[in-house]
Design an enzyme around this catalytic site. Structure first.
Site, PDB file in Angstrom:
ATOM      1  N   LEU A   1      62.684  44.545   4.498  1.00  0.00           N
ATOM      2  CA  LEU A   1      63.312  44.283   3.292  1.00  0.00           C
ATOM      3  C   LEU A   1      64.523  43.713   3.157  1.00  0.00           C
ATOM      4  O   LEU A   1      65.466  43.727   4.168  1.00  0.00           O
ATOM      5  CB  LEU A   1      63.717  45.845   2.588  1.00  0.00           C
ATOM      6  CG  LEU A   1      64.460  45.636   1.575  1.00  0.00           C
ATOM      7  CD1 LEU A   1      63.491  45.580   0.248  1.00  0.00           C
ATOM      8  CD2 LEU A   1      65.390  47.108   1.081  1.00  0.00           C
TER       9      LEU A   1
ATOM     10  N   HIS B   1      81.567  57.100  -6.564  1.00  0.00           N
ATOM     11  CA  HIS B   1      81.246  55.852  -5.791  1.00  0.00           C
ATOM     12  C   HIS B   1      81.042  56.143  -4.525  1.00  0.00           C
ATOM     13  O   HIS B   1      79.930  55.856  -3.893  1.00  0.00           O
ATOM     14  CB  HIS B   1      82.484  54.978  -5.581  1.00  0.00           C
ATOM     15  CG  HIS B   1      82.921  54.430  -6.902  1.00  0.00           C
ATOM     16  ND1 HIS B   1      82.095  53.893  -7.851  1.00  0.00           N
ATOM     17  CD2 HIS B   1      84.194  54.246  -7.766  1.00  0.00           C
ATOM     18  CE1 HIS B   1      82.798  53.526  -9.204  1.00  0.00           C
ATOM     19  NE2 HIS B   1      84.005  53.849  -8.906  1.00  0.00           N
TER      20      HIS B   1
ATOM     21  N   ASP C   1      74.612  52.266 -12.218  1.00  0.00           N
ATOM     22  CA  ASP C   1      75.812  52.588 -13.035  1.00  0.00           C
ATOM     23  C   ASP C   1      75.908  54.256 -13.132  1.00  0.00           C
ATOM     24  O   ASP C   1      75.048  54.800 -13.032  1.00  0.00           O
ATOM     25  CB  ASP C   1      75.416  52.060 -14.447  1.00  0.00           C
ATOM     26  CG  ASP C   1      76.730  51.986 -15.289  1.00  0.00           C
ATOM     27  OD1 ASP C   1      77.661  52.253 -14.918  1.00  0.00           O
ATOM     28  OD2 ASP C   1      76.508  51.904 -16.445  1.00  0.00           O
TER      29      ASP C   1
END
Ligand code: IPE
Ligand code: IPE
Ligand code: MG
Length: 280
Positions: free
Chosen positions: A143, A49, A32
């Site tokens: 991962l 962003h 955020d």
């Protein structure tokens, strides 16, 4: 193909972290503060962003190097569709570009890509790119990176209940079979363990409809950094902080065997307790 290794000072920091306690098996992040990061610099929100993608790259790489097994990133919530049309559409373009640009590097780093959310709601080209990436990386052993896209915890649970209802009606599912494990198995996250550590950036103390069922016993870490400034240094702080927590899962300190390597599984803790209780 091999995982890109950390070097120099970074390697030292990672080794110290690995040596000083359990590294979370699953980290979930509410990414955020992109808009505020940009606004603070007099830039349009999309610039935040954009820079946020660089944070994702750094965190994915650092998590892989630390031996984190699962990383779930909240990239777009069900409620984010309510943002101004222009921002939504720019975000979808950016997502497409990031997937295209990062795919090879992710694959090289042995990352396995997964997605949770209402994928059918995404633009077709984004869906295609996601499926392509998932297919390409499906045999990777590093991962597991889970993108939460058009996702919300309430969406997930509602979906699960609707599917269970159909099976109850057709007779293939009985009321007695409905356990917590069964509910978990109907969620979009069924293939992944619950997060051990949930990080939210930008200093907000809320969950914003993320993994509401799955975080029942996750450790929470709120970072003051906006997502575009959250990099591996801040991740190490979060992990180090996690290592100093005592996860009791409803029990009391004395019941937790500190000598065993992992306190991540509440059932193991409970099994140990029951065993020692039956001996005495
Ligand atoms: C997080 O940053 C990214 C998404 C929710 C897509 P925000 O866009 O929410 O940035 P702030 O919170 O308004 O600063
Ligand atoms: C949460 O951030 C969703 C994502 C990070 C994708 P928001 O910015 O949408 O959350 P609120 O509106 O501040 O709760
Ligand atoms: Mg926000």
């Amino acid at each position: 193909m091999a995982l890109e290794k950390a070097t120099g000072h970074d390697k030292k920091l990672q080794d110290r972290l690995i040596g000083s306690g359990d590294v979370p098996r699953h980290i979930a992040i509410i990414m955020d503060g992109n808009g505020r990061w940009a606004q603070k610099r007099g830039l349009p929100r999309i610039a935040g962003h954009h820079e946020g993608v660089n944070s994702v790259r750094d965190i994915v790489e650092a998590c892989g190097q630390l031996g984190v097994k699962y990383l779930t990133v909240y990239a777009f919530s069900t409620e984010n569709w309510k943002r101004p049309q222009e921002e939504v559409s720019l975000l979808m373009r950016l997502l497409l570009k990031a997937l295209r640009d990062e795919k090879d590097r992710l694959h090289q780093n042995e990352v396995k890509l997964k997605v949770v959310g209402d994928i059918a709601a995404l633009p077709q080209d984004v869906q295609d790119e996601l499926l392509d990436g998932i297919e390409k990386m499906k045999d990777n052993k590093g991962l597991t990176l889970i993108l939460a896209l058009s996702y919300s915890g309430r969406w997930d649970i509602t979906n699960a209940i609707q599917r269970m209802y159909d099976e109850i009606r057709s007779g293939s599912l009985k009321k007695e079979q409905i356990t917590q494990e069964l509910i978990t198995s109907y969620l979009a996250t069924k293939d992944f363990p619950d997060p051990d550590l949930l990080i939210r950036t930008s200093g907000e103390f809320r969950i914003s409809n993320f993994l509401i069922w799955q975080i029942a016993y996750s450790e929470l870490f709120i970072s003051q950094e906006f997502w575009p400034s959250f990099r591996r240094k801040q991740l190490y702080e979060a992990v180090s902080n996690f290592q100093r927590r005592e996860r009791r899962f409803g029990m009391v300190s004395e019941q937790l065997n500190k000598n065993e390597s992992s306190g991540l599984d509440p059932l193991r803790g409970m099994e140990r307790f029951l065993k020692s209780a039956s001996k005495s």
